[in-house]
Motif scaffolding. Sequence first.
Motif, short mmCIF file in Angstrom:
data_model
loop_
_atom_site.label_atom_id
_atom_site.label_comp_id
_atom_site.label_asym_id
_atom_site.label_seq_id
_atom_site.Cartn_x
_atom_site.Cartn_y
_atom_site.Cartn_z
N GLY A 70 1.12 -0.86 0.02
CA GLY A 70 -0.18 -0.22 -0.03
C GLY A 70 0.75 1.28 0.11
N THR A 71 1.92 1.31 1.04
CA THR A 71 2.75 2.57 0.46
C THR A 71 3.48 2.02 -0.38
OG1 THR A 71 3.35 1.55 2.82
CG2 THR A 71 4.70 3.30 2.06
N CYS A 72 4.33 1.88 -1.31
CA CYS A 72 4.54 1.74 -2.72
C CYS A 72 4.27 2.08 -3.74
CB CYS A 72 5.36 0.30 -2.70
SG CYS A 72 6.58 -0.08 -1.65
N CYS A 73 2.01 1.53 -3.25
CA CYS A 73 1.49 1.88 -4.47
C CYS A 73 1.00 3.04 -4.28
CB CYS A 73 0.00 0.92 -4.31
SG CYS A 73 -0.65 1.24 -5.30
N TYR A 74 0.66 3.76 -3.49
CA TYR A 74 0.10 4.92 -3.29
C TYR A 74 2.07 6.49 -3.70
CZ TYR A 74 -4.19 4.03 -1.26
OH TYR A 74 -5.42 3.66 -0.53
N ARG A 75 2.82 5.97 -2.91
CA ARG A 75 4.24 6.74 -3.30
C ARG A 75 4.72 6.61 -4.95
NH1 ARG A 75 8.44 5.95 1.56
NH2 ARG A 75 6.33 6.27 3.50
N CYS A 76 5.06 5.24 -5.47
CA CYS A 76 4.71 5.49 -6.82
C CYS A 76 3.56 5.03 -7.81
CB CYS A 76 5.76 3.85 -6.95
SG CYS A 76 6.87 3.62 -6.10
N LYS A 77 2.43 5.00 -7.88
CA LYS A 77 1.55 4.96 -8.05
C LYS A 77 1.82 3.39 -9.01
CE LYS A 77 -0.12 9.26 -7.12
NZ LYS A 77 0.99 9.00 -5.81
N CYS A 78 2.06 2.68 -8.72
CA CYS A 78 1.69 2.00 -9.52
C CYS A 78 1.74 0.30 -8.46
CB CYS A 78 3.41 1.18 -10.20
SG CYS A 78 3.24 0.31 -11.32
N VAL A 79 1.32 -1.43 -8.97
CA VAL A 79 1.21 -2.45 -8.51
C VAL A 79 1.97 -2.81 -9.60
CG1 VAL A 79 0.56 -4.02 -7.39
CG2 VAL A 79 0.32 -1.54 -6.55
N PRO A 80 3.19 -3.69 -9.53
CA PRO A 80 3.65 -4.87 -10.92
C PRO A 80 2.31 -6.00 -10.79
CG PRO A 80 5.20 -4.45 -8.68
CD PRO A 80 4.61 -3.69 -8.51
N PRO A 81 2.65 -6.98 -12.37
CA PRO A 81 0.93 -7.91 -12.07
C PRO A 81 1.76 -8.79 -11.63
CG PRO A 81 2.45 -7.34 -14.05
CD PRO A 81 2.85 -5.79 -13.18
N GLY A 82 0.81 -9.87 -11.53
CA GLY A 82 1.24 -11.06 -10.28
C GLY A 82 1.01 -10.66 -9.01
N THR A 83 2.01 -12.46 -8.39
CA THR A 83 1.86 -12.29 -7.22
C THR A 83 3.39 -11.99 -6.55
OG1 THR A 83 1.93 -14.73 -7.33
CG2 THR A 83 0.09 -14.03 -6.56
N SER A 84 4.27 -12.46 -7.39
CA SER A 84 6.10 -11.43 -7.20
C SER A 84 6.39 -11.70 -8.21
CB SER A 84 6.53 -13.22 -6.70
OG SER A 84 6.51 -14.30 -7.30
N GLY A 85 7.84 -10.84 -9.00
CA GLY A 85 8.19 -10.34 -9.22
C GLY A 85 8.04 -9.67 -9.94
#
Length: 107
Positions: A70-85
């Motif tokens: 959540g912290t990374c998403c709000y700061r970077c405006k991105c969440v990588p696809p998939g469950t890892s990598g």
Amino acid sequence: MMALRLLFFTVVLLCILAKDSFHEVVVVDAHLLDARYGNGKPAPVLDCPGRCGERCSKHSRPNVCMRACGTCCYRCKCVPPGTSGNRHVCGACYTTMTTHGNRSKCP
């Protein structure tokens, strides 16, 4: 010989132009458009809890993962696809963020 050089130059030029024209196009629904950047272009609203829920669904410590994601998403405006990598998809903001212990923060 001159025709061969001209053909080589044309092929190289076409390869460079073709490489630059293939960019990923992101389609955003109109109802997701919320805030506007300073340049007047709409900024897409990211569903951080939903995307982080998918990202952390198979994590051994899902609550810790959700908090960091959540912290990374709000700061970077991105969440990588998939469950890892796939961290490279979100760029330097996501990949270089670290904890106080100098470990990678973003899952």
